[in-house]
Design a protein around this motif. Structure first.
Motif, PDB file in Angstrom:
ATOM      1  N   VAL A  80     -41.366 -46.361 -72.976  1.00 41.21           N
ATOM      2  CA  VAL A  80     -40.541 -46.522 -71.775  1.00 41.21           C
ATOM      3  C   VAL A  80     -39.513 -45.397 -71.766  1.00 41.21           C
ATOM      4  O   VAL A  80     -38.763 -45.247 -72.730  1.00 41.21           O
ATOM      5  CB  VAL A  80     -39.785 -47.873 -71.804  1.00 41.21           C
ATOM      6  N   VAL A  81     -39.506 -44.607 -70.710  1.00 44.76           N
ATOM      7  CA  VAL A  81     -38.461 -43.585 -70.558  1.00 44.76           C
ATOM      8  C   VAL A  81     -37.578 -44.060 -69.419  1.00 44.76           C
ATOM      9  O   VAL A  81     -38.045 -44.247 -68.294  1.00 44.76           O
ATOM     10  CB  VAL A  81     -39.060 -42.196 -70.264  1.00 44.76           C
ATOM     11  N   SER A  82     -36.324 -44.287 -69.723  1.00 47.09           N
ATOM     12  CA  SER A  82     -35.477 -44.951 -68.731  1.00 47.09           C
ATOM     13  C   SER A  82     -34.075 -44.389 -68.723  1.00 47.09           C
ATOM     14  O   SER A  82     -33.521 -44.014 -69.759  1.00 47.09           O
ATOM     15  CB  SER A  82     -35.417 -46.457 -69.046  1.00 47.09           C
ATOM     16  N   SER A  83     -33.507 -44.354 -67.535  1.00 51.65           N
ATOM     17  CA  SER A  83     -32.096 -44.009 -67.389  1.00 51.65           C
ATOM     18  C   SER A  83     -31.293 -45.266 -67.692  1.00 51.65           C
ATOM     19  O   SER A  83     -30.948 -46.032 -66.798  1.00 51.65           O
ATOM     20  CB  SER A  83     -31.833 -43.523 -65.963  1.00 51.65           C
ATOM     21  N   ALA A 101     -41.089 -37.214 -65.790  1.00 50.51           N
ATOM     22  CA  ALA A 101     -42.208 -38.116 -65.519  1.00 50.51           C
ATOM     23  C   ALA A 101     -43.508 -37.332 -65.381  1.00 50.51           C
ATOM     24  O   ALA A 101     -43.531 -36.255 -64.779  1.00 50.51           O
ATOM     25  CB  ALA A 101     -41.940 -38.910 -64.237  1.00 50.51           C
ATOM     26  N   PRO A 102     -44.588 -37.860 -65.954  1.00 51.20           N
ATOM     27  CA  PRO A 102     -45.867 -37.141 -65.830  1.00 51.20           C
ATOM     28  C   PRO A 102     -46.344 -37.115 -64.373  1.00 51.20           C
ATOM     29  O   PRO A 102     -46.134 -38.072 -63.624  1.00 51.20           O
ATOM     30  CB  PRO A 102     -46.824 -37.957 -66.703  1.00 51.20           C
ATOM     31  N   ASP A 103     -46.975 -36.013 -64.000  1.00 54.74           N
ATOM     32  CA  ASP A 103     -47.438 -35.852 -62.612  1.00 54.74           C
ATOM     33  C   ASP A 103     -48.438 -36.926 -62.214  1.00 54.74           C
ATOM     34  O   ASP A 103     -48.548 -37.278 -61.046  1.00 54.74           O
ATOM     35  CB  ASP A 103     -48.112 -34.476 -62.442  1.00 54.74           C
ATOM     36  N   ASN A 104     -49.200 -37.422 -63.185  1.00 57.44           N
ATOM     37  CA  ASN A 104     -50.234 -38.399 -62.847  1.00 57.44           C
ATOM     38  C   ASN A 104     -49.741 -39.843 -62.890  1.00 57.44           C
ATOM     39  O   ASN A 104     -50.527 -40.773 -62.830  1.00 57.44           O
ATOM     40  CB  ASN A 104     -51.440 -38.228 -63.783  1.00 57.44           C
ATOM     41  N   ALA A 105     -48.422 -40.034 -63.013  1.00 55.95           N
ATOM     42  CA  ALA A 105     -47.906 -41.407 -63.064  1.00 55.95           C
ATOM     43  C   ALA A 105     -48.139 -42.120 -61.738  1.00 55.95           C
ATOM     44  O   ALA A 105     -47.953 -41.538 -60.667  1.00 55.95           O
ATOM     45  CB  ALA A 105     -46.418 -41.396 -63.392  1.00 55.95           C
ATOM     46  N   LEU A 106     -48.570 -43.365 -61.841  1.00 52.93           N
ATOM     47  CA  LEU A 106     -48.708 -44.175 -60.628  1.00 52.93           C
ATOM     48  C   LEU A 106     -47.321 -44.403 -60.033  1.00 52.93           C
ATOM     49  O   LEU A 106     -46.348 -44.602 -60.765  1.00 52.93           O
ATOM     50  CB  LEU A 106     -49.337 -45.530 -60.967  1.00 52.93           C
ATOM     51  N   VAL A 107     -47.264 -44.382 -58.706  1.00 51.45           N
ATOM     52  CA  VAL A 107     -45.992 -44.661 -58.039  1.00 51.45           C
ATOM     53  C   VAL A 107     -45.882 -46.165 -57.835  1.00 51.45           C
ATOM     54  O   VAL A 107     -46.777 -46.783 -57.266  1.00 51.45           O
ATOM     55  CB  VAL A 107     -45.921 -43.937 -56.683  1.00 51.45           C
ATOM     56  N   VAL A 108     -44.805 -46.736 -58.337  1.00 53.12           N
ATOM     57  CA  VAL A 108     -44.598 -48.180 -58.218  1.00 53.12           C
ATOM     58  C   VAL A 108     -43.624 -48.453 -57.079  1.00 53.12           C
ATOM     59  O   VAL A 108     -42.624 -47.756 -56.916  1.00 53.12           O
ATOM     60  CB  VAL A 108     -44.063 -48.758 -59.549  1.00 53.12           C
ATOM     61  N   LYS A 109     -43.977 -49.437 -56.262  1.00 56.95           N
ATOM     62  CA  LYS A 109     -43.072 -49.913 -55.203  1.00 56.95           C
ATOM     63  C   LYS A 109     -43.010 -51.431 -55.305  1.00 56.95           C
ATOM     64  O   LYS A 109     -43.950 -52.069 -55.779  1.00 56.95           O
ATOM     65  CB  LYS A 109     -43.607 -49.514 -53.815  1.00 56.95           C
ATOM     66  N   MET A 140     -24.473 -41.800 -59.449  1.00 55.64           N
ATOM     67  CA  MET A 140     -25.183 -40.855 -58.574  1.00 55.64           C
ATOM     68  C   MET A 140     -26.696 -40.885 -58.799  1.00 55.64           C
ATOM     69  O   MET A 140     -27.472 -40.757 -57.865  1.00 55.64           O
ATOM     70  CB  MET A 140     -24.637 -39.443 -58.775  1.00 55.64           C
ATOM     71  N   GLU A 141     -27.129 -41.067 -60.042  1.00 56.53           N
ATOM     72  CA  GLU A 141     -28.571 -41.194 -60.291  1.00 56.53           C
ATOM     73  C   GLU A 141     -28.922 -42.672 -60.188  1.00 56.53           C
ATOM     74  O   GLU A 141     -28.436 -43.481 -60.977  1.00 56.53           O
ATOM     75  CB  GLU A 141     -28.921 -40.672 -61.690  1.00 56.53           C
ATOM     76  N   THR A 142     -29.768 -43.023 -59.247  1.00 54.04           N
ATOM     77  CA  THR A 142     -30.141 -44.418 -59.079  1.00 54.04           C
ATOM     78  C   THR A 142     -30.995 -44.867 -60.273  1.00 54.04           C
ATOM     79  O   THR A 142     -31.406 -44.048 -61.089  1.00 54.04           O
ATOM     80  CB  THR A 142     -30.927 -44.636 -57.765  1.00 54.04           C
ATOM     81  N   PHE A 143     -31.287 -46.153 -60.340  1.00 45.13           N
ATOM     82  CA  PHE A 143     -32.082 -46.702 -61.449  1.00 45.13           C
ATOM     83  C   PHE A 143     -33.504 -46.140 -61.410  1.00 45.13           C
ATOM     84  O   PHE A 143     -34.071 -45.980 -60.333  1.00 45.13           O
ATOM     85  CB  PHE A 143     -32.139 -48.227 -61.349  1.00 45.13           C
ATOM     86  N   ARG A 144     -34.066 -45.903 -62.580  1.00 47.00           N
ATOM     87  CA  ARG A 144     -35.431 -45.348 -62.627  1.00 47.00           C
ATOM     88  C   ARG A 144     -35.993 -45.438 -64.045  1.00 47.00           C
ATOM     89  O   ARG A 144     -35.240 -45.372 -65.028  1.00 47.00           O
ATOM     90  CB  ARG A 144     -35.431 -43.902 -62.161  1.00 47.00           C
ATOM     91  N   ALA A 145     -37.280 -45.590 -64.124  1.00 44.67           N
ATOM     92  CA  ALA A 145     -37.936 -45.645 -65.428  1.00 44.67           C
ATOM     93  C   ALA A 145     -39.415 -45.320 -65.250  1.00 44.67           C
ATOM     94  O   ALA A 145     -39.995 -45.593 -64.193  1.00 44.67           O
ATOM     95  CB  ALA A 145     -37.800 -47.033 -66.042  1.00 44.67           C
ATOM     96  N   PHE A 146     -39.998 -44.711 -66.280  1.00 43.68           N
ATOM     97  CA  PHE A 146     -41.464 -44.608 -66.282  1.00 43.68           C
ATOM     98  C   PHE A 146     -41.990 -45.037 -67.645  1.00 43.68           C
ATOM     99  O   PHE A 146     -41.255 -45.049 -68.643  1.00 43.68           O
ATOM    100  CB  PHE A 146     -41.963 -43.205 -65.880  1.00 43.68           C
ATOM    101  N   LYS A 197     -51.435 -53.195 -67.478  1.00 47.12           N
ATOM    102  CA  LYS A 197     -52.593 -53.668 -66.699  1.00 47.12           C
ATOM    103  C   LYS A 197     -53.581 -52.551 -66.414  1.00 47.12           C
ATOM    104  O   LYS A 197     -54.781 -52.786 -66.350  1.00 47.12           O
ATOM    105  CB  LYS A 197     -52.126 -54.266 -65.366  1.00 47.12           C
ATOM    106  N   THR A 198     -53.071 -51.331 -66.178  1.00 44.60           N
ATOM    107  CA  THR A 198     -53.956 -50.243 -65.738  1.00 44.60           C
ATOM    108  C   THR A 198     -54.265 -49.251 -66.852  1.00 44.60           C
ATOM    109  O   THR A 198     -55.191 -48.455 -66.733  1.00 44.60           O
ATOM    110  CB  THR A 198     -53.297 -49.434 -64.588  1.00 44.60           C
ATOM    111  N   GLY A 199     -53.438 -49.250 -67.886  1.00 42.43           N
ATOM    112  CA  GLY A 199     -53.571 -48.236 -68.933  1.00 42.43           C
ATOM    113  C   GLY A 199     -53.014 -46.887 -68.517  1.00 42.43           C
ATOM    114  O   GLY A 199     -53.128 -45.904 -69.242  1.00 42.43           O
ATOM    115  N   LYS A 200     -52.393 -46.833 -67.335  1.00 39.45           N
ATOM    116  CA  LYS A 200     -51.936 -45.538 -66.805  1.00 39.45           C
ATOM    117  C   LYS A 200     -50.406 -45.436 -66.794  1.00 39.45           C
ATOM    118  O   LYS A 200     -49.716 -46.450 -66.703  1.00 39.45           O
ATOM    119  CB  LYS A 200     -52.450 -45.367 -65.366  1.00 39.45           C
ATOM    120  N   PRO A 201     -49.910 -44.213 -66.826  1.00 44.64           N
ATOM    121  CA  PRO A 201     -48.460 -44.046 -66.672  1.00 44.64           C
ATOM    122  C   PRO A 201     -48.012 -44.571 -65.304  1.00 44.64           C
ATOM    123  O   PRO A 201     -48.768 -44.471 -64.322  1.00 44.64           O
ATOM    124  CB  PRO A 201     -48.245 -42.525 -66.748  1.00 44.64           C
ATOM    125  N   ALA A 202     -46.832 -45.132 -65.259  1.00 42.50           N
ATOM    126  CA  ALA A 202     -46.314 -45.674 -63.997  1.00 42.50           C
ATOM    127  C   ALA A 202     -44.832 -45.352 -63.894  1.00 42.50           C
ATOM    128  O   ALA A 202     -44.117 -45.362 -64.895  1.00 42.50           O
ATOM    129  CB  ALA A 202     -46.528 -47.182 -63.943  1.00 42.50           C
TER     130      ALA A 202
END
Lengths: 770, 148
Positions: free
Chosen positions: A218-221, A28-36, A201-207, A272-277
Motif C-alpha cells: 500500500v502506498v499512501s499519503s 503510481a504505476p501507469d497500469n493501475a486500475l482507476v478506482v471510483k 492541499m494534497e487530497t487523500f490518495r493511495a495505490f 480481487k483482481t491481482g492488479k495495481p489499483a
C-alpha cells in the motif's frame, strides 16, 4: 549546541518546491486500475437492491464490488495504537449507509472514463430512514445510527448504541457542586464549536499492488503507516505480515491523515483482481467523505472567589462524531485533559458527557484534537470572569496558572516538568502593546481597534501508549542512515530528527540519510500525530544515536588498543591519549568488510509515561467596523513555550501556519449541511480557508523552557499553536463592542446581530425603566 | 483530436479528447509538478503559464491551448531553484504541494510588476492557497528574492 536549534532548511526542500515526482500520485504505476466510489445520496438508508449488470458491460471495467463482496469484519479507520479505543463500527461496504457520501459500490476500471461510465449504470434501490442530523437531538432519537449486533469495542468506552451514544466520559476530582456553591462568582456559558475541515492541499490518495511474493503493498499519503498496515490487514482479513505500507512525501495532513481513507478500497480491488489499483479522492470527496473536526457543545461553569482565584470548573461536553466513531472517545478525553490542568488553584473539577452518532460525515482527528474546542470554551469563560471582576485577563491568568513543579487536579497526578507560560504572557503583552491597547481604541474613521488574549496547552505524544523506535546505522563509507517510522507531512520532522542525531554524533545533519517510512524497513512508530514526533520519536532518535556512539567508541578503543574511556571522538576522528587516531570513515570500512566484523547499528525505543505540555500565549489586535460588524486581524502575537526549539525556522513556520489555521476556524471555516444531510461546503468556494489576504500579520516569539524528559529539552509544537485564535478573537470582539460570541465561527453577521441585539436590549430596558 | 502545442519551448503533437483539461494532459506528458487541488478553480496548485501568463490548467480545456506556449516549472528549472532556495531558507516550503503553482505565480509577478509594494505582492499571489505556512514565510521569501 552545534546543530540543534539551527534554522537549517528542510532536506527535501528543493525537490518538493520545484515539483519533483515524489508524492503518491507521481509514483503510481501507469497500469493501475482507476478506482471510483459510488456514494450514498441519502443520509440514512438500507440498500434494498443493487444491480451492477449494466455497469459490468462497460468496456474497461475490471471489477465492481458491493456490500455482498466484502469481508464481514468491522474495523475502525482511526489510526491509533492497538488496541484502538475507537469502536469497530464500519465495514468496507455496508448494506446500511449512514451519511450522504457513505460508500455503496467500488468500481475499478482501466481508466477514469470507463469507471465513471460504469458508476452511472449501477442501479440502487434504497429504503430511506429518518436521519439523525442534529447532534443535540441524537440521544434518544427514534432512529438508531448503529443498530448492528456485530459492532465491537476494545474497551468499555461507555457506548450505548441504542441511544446513539458512541462514548461516555467522566473525570471528576472533588465535589464540584459544593465548591461552586462556595464561590463568590459563578460564570455559566454554553459554547458551540463547529466541524472544521483539514483542507490539506494534497487530497487523500493511495495505490496498492501485489509484490513478487504476493504481499499487498500500500502506498499512501498517510500520517500513520503502521496503523494503516494493521487496519488494512484487519479489514481485508490478512495477516499483518502480508501487508506493507509505504509513505512517500505527503502534501499536508493536519491530523486528517491520521484516519485511513482509500487504502481498504484499493486493497480489496488488488486482492480481487491481482492488479495495481489507485484511488484519488477529489476535493469534493475530501471535504464530504472523509473526516472533520468534532463539532462540540460545551457547557461551562466556572467558580471563583472575589480575588479572581478559580476554585471550581465544570464542563459538560456533547461531541458530534457523525456516522462512525473514529477518534470519538479520545478527542472527547483530550478536550478536558488538555485544558483543565491549566488552572490549578481549583478545589474541584469535573469534565463529562458523551460523543454521539449522527447521520453526517464522520468526525476524526484534526490538529488540536479536542483541545482546540475545549480551549475556546474554557478561555472564553476565563475572559468573562476577568470582565466581571474588572480585572486584566493577563493578570487573571498569571494568578491562576499552573507553574513548573506544580500539579493540578486534572493532571492525573503528574507534576509539570517545564513551563515558561508566565514569560510567554509577559512577552506577548509587550509585543502586542497590551498596556496601551487594552481593551479598545476608537479610530478617527469610526472603526474600533481592540485586543484580546488566551492561553493554551497541549501534550507531547500519548503518555504510556505511543512508543517509537529508531535505528541509526554506520554505513561502510562513514555516513549514517537514520531509520524512523514517523511521517514528515511537511513539518520538516525528518530534518529536525536528523539534527538531533547529528548533535549526538557530531556529524553535520546533511551527512545523515533519513529514511521514513516503510513498514518493512522502518522501526515501529505510531506515526506523526498527537504532537509526538519531536518528543517521542525525537527521544528514540537521541537514544539510538547515543547507543551507536557508544558502540563506535568501544570499537574505536579496540582498534586503538586503549580503554573506551580513554578515546576522544569528535565526530570525524577517534583519538587515543597517545595521539594515535582512526577516522570514522576507516573505522566504518574496517567494521563492515572482512571476517569477524559487525556493522554498527544503534537502536532505541522510547515511550514516555508523561505527555509534557507545550504552551502558547496568544494575543490579537483587531479592527472592527461598528457599522457592519466586519473586522480584520491587525496583528496576531503568539509566544510559544515548546521547550528547546529544535529548528528555529521550522518551529516558527509551525506557529505561523497553526495560527492561520486557527484564524480560519475562528473567522471563516464551517462544515455545513442542508436539511437532508447533504454537505453544502464541499469545495473551496463554499468552505473558505484563509487566503493570504485574510490572516493579517502574525508575530511569533519563543520563550524556551527545558523539558527534562525531552530530547535536548524539547516538547511538541504542532498542535498547540492552533488553539488560541478562537478565544482571543472572541475576546477582542467583546472588548471592541461588548458582544460575546459563544459559537464559532465568529462572522461579521454574528457580531452585527449581537450589536443590534444589545441595542434593542438597552432600548427595552430604557423603556421599562422610563 | 490532435493538437500542436509548445511545452517548455518544445513542440509537441498531442492526442486529446475534447473534454480533457490541460492539467491532465500535462501530467500525462510526465510534467508531475502540475497538480489538481480542487475542482472549482480555487486553489492555484495547477498554475502554469499560457503565453507567459499564469493560468489555471485545471479549467483550461486542452484543445484551447493548441498553437500556444505552455510553460511549467520543469521549463524554468534554474530560476525556480533560485527562488526555492529563498523559500528553503525560511522553512516556507513545508509540505511543498502548493509550491510549484505558487512559484509559477511568483516568477510571473517578477516579470509583470515593477517595484511592487507588499500589498501588490499579496494581491498578485492571492489565488495560490497554502494550508501549511500561514503565508508569512512565503512573503518573507518573496521579498528577499526580489530584494525589497
Amino acid at each position: 549546541m552545534k546543530y540543534v536549534g539551527k534554522a537549517l532548511p528542510k532536506t527535501d526542500a528543493l525537490a518538493i518546491s520545484t515539483g519533483k515526482p515524489v508524492y503518491t500520485e507521481d509514483l503510481a504505476p501507469d497500469n493501475a486500475l482507476v478506482v471510483k466510489i459510488l456514494r450514498s445520496p441519502h443520509a440514512f438508508a438500507r440498500i434494498k437492491s443493487i444491480d451492477t449488470t449494466k455497469a459490468h458491460s462497460v468496456k474497461g471495467v475490471e471489477c465492481i464490488l458491493t456490500y455482498k463482496d466484502v469481508p464481514q469484519v468491522r474495523f475502525t479507520l482511526a489510526g491509533q495504537s492497538y488496541p484502538e479505543p475507537s469502536p469497530y463500527d464500519r465495514l468496507i461496504l455496508d448494506q446500511v449507509v449512514r451519511y450522504v457520501g457513505d460508500e455503496v459500490a467500488i468500481i475499478a476500471a482501466a481508466d477514469e472514463r470507463a469507471a465513471n461510465a460504469a458508476m452511472k449504470r449501477i442501479k440502487v434501490e434504497y429504503e430511506v430512514f429518518e436521519p439523525v442530523l442534529e447532534f443535540e437531538q441524537a440521544i434518544g432519537h427514534a432512529s438508531v445510527v448503529h443498530p448492528e449486533a456485530d459492532l465491537s469495542c476494545n474497551f468499555d468506552i461507555g457506548m450505548d448504541k441504542a441511544r446513539n451514544i458512541c462514548s461516555s466520559h467522566i473525570l471528576a476530582e472533588g465535589d464540584v457542586e459544593q465548591e461552586l456553591k462556595k464561590c463568590d462568582i459563578v460564570i455559566e456559558e454554553t459554547y458551540y464549536t463547529q466541524a472544521q475541515a483539514p483542507a490539506m492541499m494534497e487530497t487523500f490518495r493511495a495505490f496498492t499492488y501485489l509484490d513478487h511474493t504476493g504481499r499487498l503493498v500500500v502506498v499512501s499519503s498517510t500520517q500513520v503507516p503502521f496503523h494503516i498496515k494493521r487496519q488494512v490487514a484487519r479489514a481485508l482479513e490478512l495477516p499483518a505480515s502480508q501487508v506493507r505500507v509505504i509513505k512517500p512525501r505527503i502534501g499536508g495532513g493536519f491530523g486528517g491523515k491520521q484516519t485511513g481513507s482509500g487504502e481498504v478500497f484499493t486493497g480489496l480491488v488488488t486482492l480481487k483482481t491481482g492488479k495495481p489499483a489507485f484511488y484519488i479522492y477529489n476535493r469534493s470527496e475530501t471535504f464530504s467523505c472523509t473526516t472533520s473536526r468534532h463539532a462540540m457543545r460545551l457547557k461551562v461553569r466556572l467558580g471563583a472567589d472575589k480575588e479572581g482565584v478559580i476554585r471550581a470548573l465544570d464542563i459538560e461536553n456533547l461531541s458530534d462524531t457523525g456516522a462512525y466513531g473514529e477518534h470519538a472517545p479520545t478527542t472527547f478525553a483530550v478536550c478536558g485533559d488538555k485544558t483543565l490542568p491549566l488552572y490549578n488553584k481549583t478545589r474541584a473539577v469535573r469534565y463529562h458527557g458523551h460523543a454521539v452518532y449522527t447521520n453526517k460525515m464522520p468526525a476524526g482527528a484534526l490538529r488540536g484534537y479536542g483541545a482546540t474546542q475545549g480551549t475556546f470554551a474554557l478561555e472564553s469563560t476565563v475572559n468573562k470572569l476577568a470582565a466581571k471582576l474588572g480585572m486584566d485577563p493577563a493578570e487573571l491568568r498569571l494568578k491562576n496558572l499552573i507553574k513548573e513543579g506544580e500539579t493540578s487536579l486534572a493532571f492525573h497526578g503528574n507534576v509539570l516538568g517545564s513551563s515558561a507560560l508566565d514569560r510567554c504572557i509577559e512577552k506577548g503583552k509587550e509585543l502586542i502593546g497590551w498596556q496601551d491597547k487594552y481593551p479598545r481604541k476608537q479610530l478617527p474613521n469610526g472603526n474600533i481597534r481592540a485586543v484580546g488574549m488566551a492561553v493554551t496547552m497541549q501534550g507531547s505524544g500519548i503518555a504510556g501508549i505511543d512508543t517509537a523506535s529508531a535505528s541509526v546505522r554506520l554505513n561502510e563509507d562513514g555516513s549514517y542512515c537514520l531509520l524512523i517510522g514517523s511521517t514528515d507531512m511537511g513539518t520538516g520532522s525528518d530534518t529536525m530528527l536528523a539534527q538531533v542525531a547529528a548533535e549526538v554524533l557530531a556529524m553535520p545533519p546533511e551527512k545523515i540519510i533519513v529514511h521514513a517510512a516503510d513498514t518493512d524497513i522502518s522501526p515501529y512508530d505510531p506515526g506523526s500525530y498527537a504532537s509526538s514526533t519531536a518528543y517521542v520519536t525525537g527521544m528514540a532518535v537521541l537514544r539510538a544515536a547515543e547507543d551507536l556512539k557508544k558502540q563506535i567508541i568501544t570499537q574505536g578503543a579496540r582498534m586503538l588498543e586503549v580503554a573506551p574511556a580513554q578515546v576522544q571522538f569528535d565526530g570525524q576522528q577517534l583519538t587515543a591519549p597517545s595521539g594515535r587516531e582512526i577516522s570514522i570513515k576507516k573505522l566504518a570500512e574496517l567494521l563492515v568488510v572482512g571476517t569477524g566484523n559487525c556493522q554498527l547499528v544503534g537502536n532505541a525505543t522510547y515511550g514516555s509515561p508523561i505527555s509534557p505540555p507545550p504552551f502558547v500565549a496568544g494575543f490579537v489586535e483587531i479592527e472592527l467596523d461598528p457599522g457592519t460588524g466586519k473586522f480584520e486581524i491587525i496583528n496576531y502575537v503568539a509566544v510559544v513555550d515548546c521547550g528547546t526549539v529544535l529548528n528555529a525556522n521550522l518551529a516558527k513556520i509551525q506557529v505561523e501556519g497553526g495560527i492561520a489555521q486557527g484564524i480560519g476556524m475562528a473567522m471563516y471555516e464551517e462544515v455545513r449541511y442542508d436539511d437532508r444531510g447533504r454537505m453544502k461546503t464541499n469545495n473551496f468556494m463554499q468552505y473558505k480557508i484563509p487566503c493570504r489576504k485574510d490572516v493579517g500579520k502574525i508575530t511569533v516569539a519563543f520563550e524556551e523552557s527545558y523539558e527534562p524528559t525531552g530530547p535536548f529539552g524539547a516538547k511538541s509544537i504542532g498542535e498547540v499553536v492552533i488553539n488560541t485564535p478562537s478565544p482571543a478573537i472572541a475576546q477582542a470582539i467583546y472588548n471592541a463592542v461588548g458582544v460575546s460570541i459563544a459559537s464559532l465561527p465568529i462572522t461579521p453577521e454574528k457580531v452585527f446581530m449581537g450589536m443590534k441585539g444589545a441595542m434593542i436590549h438597552a432600548k427595552q430596558s430604557d423603556e421599562t425603566s422610563g | 483530436m490532435q493538437i500542436a502545442v509548445i511545452i517548455n519551448h518544445q513542440q509537441f503533437t498531442l492526442e486529446v479528447q475534447p473534454d480533457d483539461f490541460l492539467v491532465d494532459t500535462l501530467r500525462a506528458q510526465g510534467l508531475y509538478s502540475v497538480r489538481r487541488g480542487c475542482e472549482t478553480s480555487s486553489c492555484g496548485l495547477c498554475t502554469v503559464w499560457l503565453n507567459g501568463k499564469p493560468t489555471l490548467s485545471c479549467s483550461l480545456l486542452s484543445f484551447r491551448a493548441a498553437g500556444q506556449h505552455i510553460t511549467t516549472i520543469e521549463g524554468l528549472r534554474s530560476e525556480a531553484e533560485e527562488f526555492a532556495q529563498f523559500m528553503a531558507a525560511e522553512g516556507a516550503d513545508q509540505c511543498g504541494y502548493c509550491s510549484p503553482g505558487f512559484i509559477m505565480t511568483v516568477l510571473a509577478m517578477k516579470r509583470e510588476l515593477v517595484n511592487p509594494t507588499e500589498a501588490d505582492m499579496i494581491h498578485y499571489l492571492t489565488g495560490n492557497l497554502c494550508r501549511c505556512t500561514g503565508y508569512q514565510g512565503q512573503l518573507r521569501a518573496v521579498k528577499k528574492y526580489l530584494g525589497v
